[in-house]
Design a protein around this motif. Structure first.
Motif, PDB file in Angstrom:
ATOM      1  N   PRO A 193     -16.443  -0.979  -7.444  1.00  0.00           N
ATOM      2  CA  PRO A 193     -16.476   0.274  -6.680  1.00  0.00           C
ATOM      3  C   PRO A 193     -15.088   0.562  -6.105  1.00  0.00           C
ATOM      4  O   PRO A 193     -14.302  -0.348  -5.855  1.00  0.00           O
ATOM      5  CB  PRO A 193     -17.493  -0.009  -5.568  1.00  0.00           C
ATOM      6  N   LEU A 194     -14.782   1.834  -5.906  1.00  0.00           N
ATOM      7  CA  LEU A 194     -13.461   2.228  -5.451  1.00  0.00           C
ATOM      8  C   LEU A 194     -13.102   1.508  -4.151  1.00  0.00           C
ATOM      9  O   LEU A 194     -13.837   1.572  -3.173  1.00  0.00           O
ATOM     10  CB  LEU A 194     -13.408   3.746  -5.246  1.00  0.00           C
ATOM     11  N   GLN A 195     -11.956   0.812  -4.169  1.00  0.00           N
ATOM     12  CA  GLN A 195     -11.486   0.040  -3.024  1.00  0.00           C
ATOM     13  C   GLN A 195     -10.193   0.669  -2.492  1.00  0.00           C
ATOM     14  O   GLN A 195      -9.418   1.257  -3.251  1.00  0.00           O
ATOM     15  CB  GLN A 195     -11.202  -1.411  -3.423  1.00  0.00           C
ATOM     16  N   GLN A 196      -9.937   0.490  -1.194  1.00  0.00           N
ATOM     17  CA  GLN A 196      -8.722   1.004  -0.576  1.00  0.00           C
ATOM     18  C   GLN A 196      -7.786  -0.137  -0.212  1.00  0.00           C
ATOM     19  O   GLN A 196      -8.212  -1.176   0.272  1.00  0.00           O
ATOM     20  CB  GLN A 196      -9.046   1.789   0.700  1.00  0.00           C
ATOM     21  N   LYS A 197      -6.503   0.052  -0.475  1.00  0.00           N
ATOM     22  CA  LYS A 197      -5.456  -0.872  -0.024  1.00  0.00           C
ATOM     23  C   LYS A 197      -4.472  -0.066   0.803  1.00  0.00           C
ATOM     24  O   LYS A 197      -3.824   0.856   0.304  1.00  0.00           O
ATOM     25  CB  LYS A 197      -4.739  -1.523  -1.215  1.00  0.00           C
ATOM     26  N   ARG A 198      -4.387  -0.412   2.084  1.00  0.00           N
ATOM     27  CA  ARG A 198      -3.570   0.351   3.014  1.00  0.00           C
ATOM     28  C   ARG A 198      -2.466  -0.528   3.594  1.00  0.00           C
ATOM     29  O   ARG A 198      -2.680  -1.700   3.908  1.00  0.00           O
ATOM     30  CB  ARG A 198      -4.436   0.935   4.141  1.00  0.00           C
ATOM     31  N   GLY A 245       0.852  -1.190   0.000  1.00  0.00           N
ATOM     32  CA  GLY A 245       0.000   0.000   0.000  1.00  0.00           C
ATOM     33  C   GLY A 245       0.880   1.229   0.000  1.00  0.00           C
ATOM     34  O   GLY A 245       2.099   1.149  -0.048  1.00  0.00           O
ATOM     35  N   ASP A 246       0.315   2.432  -0.013  1.00  0.00           N
ATOM     36  CA  ASP A 246      -1.106   2.741   0.031  1.00  0.00           C
ATOM     37  C   ASP A 246      -1.574   3.090  -1.379  1.00  0.00           C
ATOM     38  O   ASP A 246      -0.898   3.860  -2.067  1.00  0.00           O
ATOM     39  CB  ASP A 246      -1.383   3.926   0.950  1.00  0.00           C
ATOM     40  N   TRP A 247      -2.730   2.574  -1.802  1.00  0.00           N
ATOM     41  CA  TRP A 247      -3.322   2.968  -3.065  1.00  0.00           C
ATOM     42  C   TRP A 247      -4.780   2.547  -3.116  1.00  0.00           C
ATOM     43  O   TRP A 247      -5.232   1.711  -2.345  1.00  0.00           O
ATOM     44  CB  TRP A 247      -2.557   2.385  -4.255  1.00  0.00           C
ATOM     45  N   ASP A 248      -5.541   3.159  -4.032  1.00  0.00           N
ATOM     46  CA  ASP A 248      -6.949   2.852  -4.268  1.00  0.00           C
ATOM     47  C   ASP A 248      -7.095   2.267  -5.668  1.00  0.00           C
ATOM     48  O   ASP A 248      -6.285   2.545  -6.568  1.00  0.00           O
ATOM     49  CB  ASP A 248      -7.812   4.116  -4.145  1.00  0.00           C
ATOM     50  N   PHE A 249      -8.125   1.460  -5.861  1.00  0.00           N
ATOM     51  CA  PHE A 249      -8.343   0.884  -7.184  1.00  0.00           C
ATOM     52  C   PHE A 249      -9.825   0.674  -7.448  1.00  0.00           C
ATOM     53  O   PHE A 249     -10.604   0.443  -6.542  1.00  0.00           O
ATOM     54  CB  PHE A 249      -7.590  -0.444  -7.343  1.00  0.00           C
TER      55      PHE A 249
END
Length: 552
Positions: free
Chosen positions: A107-112, A84-88
């Motif tokens: 739908p927009l997902q978060q990777k932290r 991370g960190d990024w969104d997809f």
């Protein structure tokens, strides 16, 4: 959310088939595409997003590909909290040739990433299922997805199989309701009639007539039925095949059941080979007793001939061990048999889902009981669990709050144990590892704040009334008897009275300034880690409390 194989992916499937080469899906691509609507259909003609929108590329390990059935393959990406960190909102599959094979809009997902203590990271698993004819063979994937996916496939498969066998007990090998799934002639050719059938316990339902197109070869027409895995379910699927076909198991391990439904002789002759039953509705209504006569059911009267009274034996016996078919067992024989069965069970321990022991059983609570009253039990277990008063009583096993363990009996897993011995709880010897990353040679900065333009005050304390002496000197003053005059006589002198006063000291302003503080480097070092204890007052697996009793 939508997903699809791209047009380029479809072309790649055809190309690999023609080249007789495997299709290798090698990467997951995660991207954040601005203004992407996850509800619109995937643009199958589009390529990969620009490099600036791609946030992560994941190489798929070989073991992260598995088949669901011969036509479905699932690929899995497992992203740990160290990423991370990024969104997809865009996920794609890329093959070994660098071609975009499949795309999914989400739908927009978060990777932290886990950065303690400031941020708690997350683990993300994404599974991508692709389905096309011959997927398992073309990709070369031979691992069942259920071996690495956490699901209930095995459990559900067992339930499905038990239901199938229950249906098999009711309907037999094949049961067709009326003319359901019958091969029939139509004005335009042939069809299968709608209706319900059970093939080896698998329910087959056809809602409307199914036209049979194409050339039908001469010979047997067979119904091929199976319970096929689709995603997380198993559904009944079937197809019409031609020729004599025996039951078989396919490459995915699914059992297929094949039943003949017709025999066809071109151009129009055929006959029915089904096993139909005149069932036109629910089975309860079909078999329920109702007033009146049943056209196909004959009930005979209870006459001597009907029940074959003439064949009853004319002798009786009290012997429960006899196996003669010519004599009847008496009540005495049955009671003796009951006693024999009960005696053979004396000393057996069993668990009951009730608070009160059933007849013939005692609680395993360590109680002391009579050797005479429970003679059969005493003969079996003796004083293994307590001598009682060593004369008229003996002890029962106390299993309250305990798990049972099989006696080692020479196996070596739990050596030196004797029957009925108690063993306290214990945890297998093990260790816990912990570490902290070295922070390297570094310094710690420090500072003071500026105080502004200011002065530092200083003073002296008051000295009280006193004289100031001076050296002897003649003729000092303004004249006789005047103020400040000094008179000299015989070597002595005098000065004027000073009075009570203080001596003030002034200091200049220092100006706007700060005071700097320096701290030396700490040097390369680590920070200790403390692992906190966890758990309760005992070690135990998941369990259920039941009442243990012993047969007497």
């Amino acid at each position: 959310m939508s997903a699809s194989i791209t047009l380029a992916g479809e072309g790649q499937i055809a190309l690999k088939h023609s080249q007789k080469k495997p299709l290798i899906i090698s990467k997951f691509i995660f991207a954040n595409v601005p203004l992407l609507d996850p509800e619109v259909p995937v643009d199958r003609a589009a390529g990969k997003p620009p490099a600036g929108q791609i946030v992560h590329v994941y190489d798929i390990p070989k073991e992260n590909a598995g088949f669901v059935n011969p036509n479905q393959i699932v690929y899995s990406a497992q992203l740990g909290s160290d990423i991370g960190d990024w969104d997809f909102n865009w996920v794609g599959l890329e093959d070994a040739d660098g071609l975009l094979f499949a795309v999914s809009y989400v739908p927009l997902q978060q990777k932290r990433k886990n950065i303690p203590p400031q941020q708690i990271g997350n683990n993300v698993t994404r599974n991508f299922l692709v389905a096309f004819d011959g997927a398992m063979q073309l990709t070369g994937v031979t691992v069942d997805a259920s071996t690495w996916q956490h699901d209930f496939t095995v459990r559900l498969a067992g339930i499905d199989e038990r239901e199938r066998l229950s249906n098999r007990d009711v309907y037999g090998r094949a049961c067709f309701f009326g003319d359901s799934l019958a091969f029939a002639k139509t004005a335009d050719g042939f069809q299968l009639n709608p209706g319900t059938a059970y093939i080896e316990g698998v329910r087959v339902f056809l809602a409307k007539p199914l036209p049979i197109n194409g050339v039908i070869p001469e010979g047997k027409i067979t119904l091929d039925v199976c319970l096929e895995r689709q995603l997380n379910d198993r559904v009944a699927t079937w197809k019409v095949v031609y020729g004599e076909q025996a039951d078989y198991t396919d490459a995915a391990g699914v059992r297929h059941y094949c039943v003949r439904i017709a025999h066809y002789t071109p151009p129009t002759a055929f006959w029915d080979e089904r096993l139909p039953e005149p069932i036109g509705g629910p089975l309860v209504q079909h078999f329920a007793a109702r007033d009146g006569d049943y056209a196909t059911l004959r009930a005979r009267g209870t006459t001597k001939v009907d029940v074959e009274l003439g064949n009853l034996p004319n002798a009786k016996s009290d012997d429960p061990d006899t196996n003669s078919s010519e004599i009847l067992a008496t009540t005495a024989a049955l009671n003796r048999l009951k006693t024999q069965v009960g005696d053979s069970m004396a000393g057996m321990v069993a668990a009951f889902a009730m608070d009160v022991p059933p007849p013939g059983w005692l609680r395993c609570n360590g109680a002391v009981v009579s050797r005479k009253t429970y003679a059969a039990l005493f003969a079996r277990i003796g004083v293994v669990f307590g001598v009682g008063d060593d004369s008229t009583t003996f002890g029962l096993p106390d299993l309250r709050g305990l798990f049972l363990r099989g006696k080692d009996d020479g196996r070596g897993l739990d050596p030196s144990r004797v029957l009925g011995s108690f063993q306290d709880m214990m945890i297998h010897s093990h260790g816990h590892t912990a570490s902290a990353a070295a922070v390297g040679d570094h310094g710690h900065s420090a500072w003071t704040d500026a105080q502004g333009n200011h002065a530092h005050r200083a003073w002296t304390d008051a000295q009280g009334a006193h004289n100031h002496s001076a050296p002897s000197s003649p003729g000092i003053g303004q004249g006789a008897g005047g103020i400040n005059s000094v008179q000299q006589a015989a070597g002595a002198h005098e000065t004027s009275w000073a009075g009570q006063h203080a001596h003030n000291i002034g200091m200049d302003a220092a100006g706007n300034h700060a005071h700097n503080v320096g701290i030396g480097a700490g040097g390369a070092h680590t920070h200790g880690v403390t692992v906190a204890a966890a758990g309760g007052t005992e070690t135990r697996p998941k369990n259920m409390a039941l009442l243990f009793c012993i047969k007497y």
